[in-house]
Design an enzyme around this catalytic site. Structure first.
Site, PDB file in Angstrom:
ATOM      1  N   VAL A  68       8.482  -0.945  -2.006  1.00 17.36           N
ATOM      2  CA  VAL A  68       7.283  -1.464  -2.669  1.00 17.36           C
ATOM      3  C   VAL A  68       6.847  -0.609  -3.852  1.00 17.36           C
ATOM      4  CG1 VAL A  68       6.393  -2.657  -0.627  1.00 17.36           C
ATOM      5  CG2 VAL A  68       5.712  -0.269  -1.063  1.00 17.36           C
ATOM      6  N   SER A 145      -8.188   1.141   5.415  1.00 16.53           N
ATOM      7  CA  SER A 145      -8.236   1.941   6.642  1.00 16.53           C
ATOM      8  C   SER A 145      -9.675   2.347   6.907  1.00 16.53           C
ATOM      9  CB  SER A 145      -7.372   3.193   6.470  1.00 16.53           C
ATOM     10  OG  SER A 145      -7.661   4.159   7.463  1.00 16.53           O
ATOM     11  N   TYR A 158      -4.028  10.111   2.094  1.00 13.83           N
ATOM     12  CA  TYR A 158      -4.095   8.793   2.723  1.00 13.83           C
ATOM     13  C   TYR A 158      -5.424   8.111   2.419  1.00 13.83           C
ATOM     14  CZ  TYR A 158      -3.905   5.239   6.415  1.00 13.83           C
ATOM     15  OH  TYR A 158      -3.905   4.052   7.096  1.00 13.83           O
ATOM     16  N   ALA A 160      -7.617   8.726   0.032  1.00 18.81           N
ATOM     17  CA  ALA A 160      -7.786   8.429  -1.397  1.00 18.81           C
ATOM     18  C   ALA A 160      -6.987   7.196  -1.795  1.00 18.81           C
ATOM     19  CB  ALA A 160      -7.357   9.634  -2.227  1.00 18.81           C
ATOM     20  N   SER A 161      -5.781   7.072  -1.255  1.00 18.15           N
ATOM     21  CA  SER A 161      -4.957   5.906  -1.593  1.00 18.15           C
ATOM     22  C   SER A 161      -5.588   4.622  -1.076  1.00 18.15           C
ATOM     23  CB  SER A 161      -3.543   6.077  -1.038  1.00 18.15           C
ATOM     24  OG  SER A 161      -3.513   5.995   0.383  1.00 18.15           O
ATOM     25  N   LYS A 162      -6.177   4.675   0.110  1.00 17.78           N
ATOM     26  CA  LYS A 162      -6.805   3.488   0.681  1.00 17.78           C
ATOM     27  C   LYS A 162      -8.123   3.156  -0.026  1.00 17.78           C
ATOM     28  CE  LYS A 162      -3.649   2.578   3.742  1.00 17.78           C
ATOM     29  NZ  LYS A 162      -2.826   1.352   3.618  1.00 17.78           N
ATOM     30  N   ILE A 191      -4.959   2.157  15.225  1.00 19.37           N
ATOM     31  CA  ILE A 191      -4.100   1.113  15.775  1.00 19.37           C
ATOM     32  C   ILE A 191      -2.825   1.760  16.295  1.00 19.37           C
ATOM     33  CG2 ILE A 191      -2.964  -1.093  15.334  1.00 19.37           C
ATOM     34  CD1 ILE A 191      -6.018  -1.126  14.940  1.00 19.37           C
TER      35      ILE A 191
END
Length: 264
Positions: A68, A145, A158, A160-162, A191
């Site tokens: 991706v 998230s 993680y 910051a990307s979300k 999850i």
């Protein structure tokens, strides 16, 4: 068979991260609701397993092995899927990374942003172009998230990307609304997936299992529902946003997190 508002018969969906976890559960559920699903992931073996599960259940699935973070690969796959049109995009592919802020390296941040943010951006751009050209609307669902609602040690890259995915989705919702295209975000809590149970290099199996149990017990205590989530919990949220049941919903964050975070 879902009630009429959730019936996706005749529609085409493109799902990234479909080789396992939330992506696989989403691909299977959308296929069960009647959609022809195009499954994308860099894990080719897992991807083929997902497609086989769908076809064995009587659904229609096509596998697209891809990275991706490679715009050209994403463009080609989405274009191939949009025959004659693409109705649904679920951009789910992502990776986890943990490191203290003071120890985070450029390569850590670059890798996570390339997959978790740019990978979503590329999929959204490709899908939106086909939807605009077709002139028949559509639904784009991105995956954020619970990390966007709170700080947590080690989750700079993680989180910051979300957070970037959330801002992308809100902006895109304003730009695509006039074309009848809805854009929404799902922000899951903890999850139980392969991503949250991946063995850490250099960690003994017994110690890893102990840490996993400790983490899940902590999440259970934090949740008013007293449990952690399963991939199907999130897949049903995606189905809702993909369907006509959410026809008046755009630019929103749906938070299936067991009540761990309750932003108002």
């Amino acid at each position: 068979m879902p009630v009429k508002a959730y019936d996706l018969t005749g529609r085409t969906a493109f799902i990234t991260g479909a080789a396992s976890g939330i992506g696989r559960a989403t691909a299977r559920l959308l296929a069960e609701a009647g959609a022809a699903v195009h499954c994308a992931d860099r894990d080719e073996q897992g991807l083929q397993e997902t497609a086989a599960l769908i076809t064995e259940a009587g659904g229609t699935a096509t596998a697209h092995p891809l990275d991706v973070s490679d715009r050209a690969q994403v463009d080609r796959a989405v274009t191939a899927a949009a025959t004659p049109r693409l109705d649904i995009l679920a951009a789910i592919a992502g990776v986890m990374h943990s490191s203290p802020v003071l120890e985070t390296r450029d390569e850590d941040l670059d890798r996570v942003m390339a997959i978790n943010f740019k990978g979503v951006l590329y999929a959204c751009q490709a899908a939106a172009r086909t939807m605009v050209d077709a002139g028949s609307g559509g639904s784009i669902i991105t995956m954020a998230s619970g990390a966007v609602d709170t700080g947590a040690p080690g989750l700079l890259c993680y989180g910051a990307s979300k957070a970037a995915v959330v801002q992308l989705s809100k902006t895109l919702a304003t730009e695509l609304g006039p074309h009848g295209i809805r854009v929404n975000v799902v922000a899951p809590g903890w999850i139980r997936t392969p991503m949250t149970t991946t063995t850490r290099p250099g960690t003994e199996q017994q110690a890893q299992a102990h840490q996993q149990t400790h983490t899940e017990r902590t999440m259970v205590r934090m949740s008013p529902l007293g449990r952690v989530g399963e991939p199907d919990d999130i897949a049903h949220a995606v189905l809702h946003l993909a369907s006509d049941a959410a026809s008046f919903t755009t630019g929103q964050i749906l938070r299936p997190n067991g009540g761990v975070a309750m932003p108002w």
